[in-house]
Structures are given as C-alpha cells and as structure tokens.
Design an enzyme around this catalytic site. Structure first.
Site, mmCIF file in Angstrom:
data_model
loop_
_atom_site.group_PDB
_atom_site.id
_atom_site.type_symbol
_atom_site.label_atom_id
_atom_site.label_comp_id
_atom_site.label_asym_id
_atom_site.label_seq_id
_atom_site.Cartn_x
_atom_site.Cartn_y
_atom_site.Cartn_z
ATOM 1 N N TYR A 173 1.996 -7.659 15.902
ATOM 2 C CA TYR A 173 2.389 -6.644 15.387
ATOM 3 C C TYR A 173 2.865 -5.668 16.017
ATOM 4 C CZ TYR A 173 1.811 -2.824 11.792
ATOM 5 O OH TYR A 173 2.016 -1.772 10.870
ATOM 6 N N LYS A 210 6.623 -3.750 16.251
ATOM 7 C CA LYS A 210 6.876 -2.421 16.084
ATOM 8 C C LYS A 210 7.625 -1.831 17.445
ATOM 9 C CE LYS A 210 5.485 -2.045 12.108
ATOM 10 N NZ LYS A 210 6.384 -1.539 10.930
ATOM 11 N N GLN A 234 0.867 -1.207 0.048
ATOM 12 C CA GLN A 234 -0.122 -0.167 0.188
ATOM 13 C C GLN A 234 1.042 1.270 -0.152
ATOM 14 O OE1 GLN A 234 -2.386 0.595 3.574
ATOM 15 N NE2 GLN A 234 -3.490 2.090 2.594
#
Ligand code: NAD
Length: 312
Positions: free
Chosen positions: A137, A141, A8
C-alpha cells in the site's frame, strides 16, 4: 466524478460535494453498488477504475471537469493481497491520470501517512523527508504521489492531494486499514460496552475526524493553483491517538467501557512504521489548512452519532 465512491471517504465526500456543487453535478462511481444515499441522491455508475476506456467514456459522457479518485485497496487488505493492491492502486491511478490528460480534468488523489516507513522521523514527521515504506500500500502511495507530480510537470494536469492520517467516521465502515480500530471501538463501546483492540495500548498514530478530511479534500481543490508548491503530497494532521488514551476519553461518556488487547502482529508492525505525528505546517501555509476537531470534540460527536445510528 468520484471513483471508489461507495467507500469510507466517498460515502461522505459525495454528499458534501453535492451540497456545494448541486446533486446532478456530482457523479458517484464504484466497482460495487453502494448502500445508502449516494446512489439515490444523484447520478451513480458502476465503474472499474482500472479500465481506462470505461473511465474515459464515463468522464466524457458526464463532461467531468474534476475527478476525485478514491478507488483503492487499503493497507491491511493490501498486505493480504499485494498483487491486487498493486493492480488496483497503480492501474486505476494511471487510467484516471490518462483520462485527465486527454480530457483536461483536475484530479484529487488521497495519499496517506503510509508513504512513510521505519527510517522516517516519527515525531514530528516533516513534509519533505525519507519515504521508504515496507507495505505494498505504501509503495503504491509513494509511486502515486510521484506519478501525479509527473502528470502535472509533464502535461500540466492539475493534480492535487493530501496525505491523510487514519480517518475516524461513523458512516460507511472502514475498508481494511490499520486504523480501523479507531472506528470499531466506538461501535463496540456503544453497543457492547467493551472492545478488544488489535494494536498495543500505547501505539500512537496520527488521526483525523472525517468532517475535517472532507473539508480538506474540497478546500485543496478550490484554492488558487498558484499557491500550491507541494501539489500531491501535503501532510495534514488533526490529533494523535493511541488505544488507551481514546478508551479513557470514551470513558468520560460511557464510564463502564472496558478495553482489552489481542495484538495482531501484522497490523501492529504496519502501525509501528508510521508517524506518531506529522508536521502539517506547509499545508497550513500554502492553502490555509486548519483542523476543527481534536480528540475531545471528535469523541463527543462520534458517541452521539454512533448512538443515534445504532438506536435506529
Ligand atoms: P475504502 O476501502 O473504504 O473504499 C474504496 C472503494 O474503492 C470501495 O468502495 C471499493 O469498492 C472501491 N474499489 C476497489 N477497487 C475498485 C476498482 N477497481 N474500481 C472502482 N472502485 C474500486 O477506502 P477509503 O477509506 O474510502 O479510501 C479512499 C482513498 O483514501 C484511498 O486512496 C485510500 O488509500 C485513501 N486513504 C484513506 C484513509 C482512511 O483512513 N480511510 C487514510 C489515508 C488515505
């Protein structure tokens, strides 16, 4: 050199970088062949970013001086396969940082509002605060921000990054995140006049339109390094969006648009653990961050772009 360039962000960052630095100066790489322009408008290589040797050989062959490291598994997909998320997100960052250390490259790595968790203040979320995420996730991070800081402090690698909120765009489809609804809603509104949302009507999250996200990535890598104190972890914000408010804004352009709700408990729980609004004062002060798009400007532009894309 850009990893994960077919996704994206990459499918819009690569053309933007090529516009600034020249088509032949920006190498796009991904584990999959991309659709669309990025493989045709300049160099492209298939590259598994977790494979340190291949990353090193490719960076050497193209004499890379800066790596935009975008390869990752996103939040919702990561909860479906946490082992893969750990392997890709940590493994690829380690490869990229090692190659950057050995070859003297600067590194941009996007972090995310997913670094925050249920115990973080949600409105506003300060720059420096509690970071105890509950998703794999988010764990990768937080670790990624710390690892990038470590490579700067220990080895002097010029690592930089921002904590993106959910990103809204009309190019490549989003890759399995919790804010994908804010992209899908536009395509469904224009094509079918209705949308069924997987979040609750009033679940409000920080969001940003892709042109602002791309500008942030380029601007932070251009700024004089002496200005950066929070190198790898800048809160950046642009607008706060919930499904009901965005549906009302879309109705200003498409009056018959209807929204309904079929809430997905997994993605709703992830969204509930994220900030409603982050405080980005530090990014504004240290490197001059300013968003250009609010919900009104973004919605008008998205309707126009999605309409012309679907009519093609
Ligand atoms: P995406 O899922 O759309 O794209 C990721 C790309 O990485 C894909 O093209 C995929 O093929 C590639 N990839 C996966 N495994 C790979 C591997 N082993 N080697 C090489 N490539 C691999 O993601 P995106 O939205 O473009 O996100 C890019 C970065 O920005 C990620 O680090 C993500 O965490 C971060 N980010 C994104 C958002 C968002 O809303 N899109 C928000 C915050 C942070």
């Amino acid at each position: 050199m850009v990893t994960g360039a077919a996704g994206q962000i990459g499918s819009e960052l690569v053309p933007a970088l090529r516009k600034v630095y020249g088509e032949d100066s920006v190498l796009a790489t991904d584990i999959c062949a991309p659709e669309g322009l990025i493989a045709q408008s300049g160099p492209f290589e298939i590259l598994d970013a977790t494979d340190e040797q291949s990353v090193g050989n490719t960076a050497m062959r193209y004499k890379a001086d800066t790596i935009y490291h975008l390869a990752a598994i996103l939040s919702a997909t990561g909860e479906g396969d946490p082992h893969l998320a750990y392997k890709v997100n940590m493994g690829s960052l380690y490869s990229v940082l090692e190659v950057a250390r050995q070859q003297g490259c600067a590194v941009f790595t996007p972090s995310s509002v997913a670094v925050f968790g249920a115990s973080t203040p949600k409105d506003p979320t300060p720059q420096d605060t509690v970071m105890r995420p509950s998703t794999m996730y988010g764990v990768t991070k937080v670790a990624g921000e710390l690892l990038s800081d470590y490579y700067y402090l220990k080895y002097g690698v010029d690592t930089r990054g921002v904590r993106y909120p959910g990103l809204i765009s009309h190019g490549a489809p989003p890759g399995g995140g919790t804010t994908d609804w804010a992209v899908d809603i536009f395509f469904q509104a224009v094509e079918h006049g209705c949308y069924t949302c997987f979040l609750e009507a009033d679940t409000r999250l920080d969001m940003m339109y892709m042109p602002d996200a791309i500008r942030a990535a380029i601007e932070i890598m251009e700024v004089d390094r002496s200005r950066l104190r929070h190198r790898n972890a800048y809160n950046v914000s642009a607008m706060q969006v919930d499904p009901a408010t965005l549906a009302a804004e879309i109705r200003k352009h498409l009056p018959d648009f209807e929204i309904s709700y079929a809430v997905d408990p997994i993605r709703e729980a992830i969204a509930q653990s994220w900030p409603r609004r982050v405080d980005d004062t530090v990014a504004r002060m240290e490197w001059g961050w300013t968003p250009e798009y609010d919900i009104v400007g973004m919605t008008a532009d998205m309707i126009e772009e999605v309409s012309s894309r679907l009519s093609l």
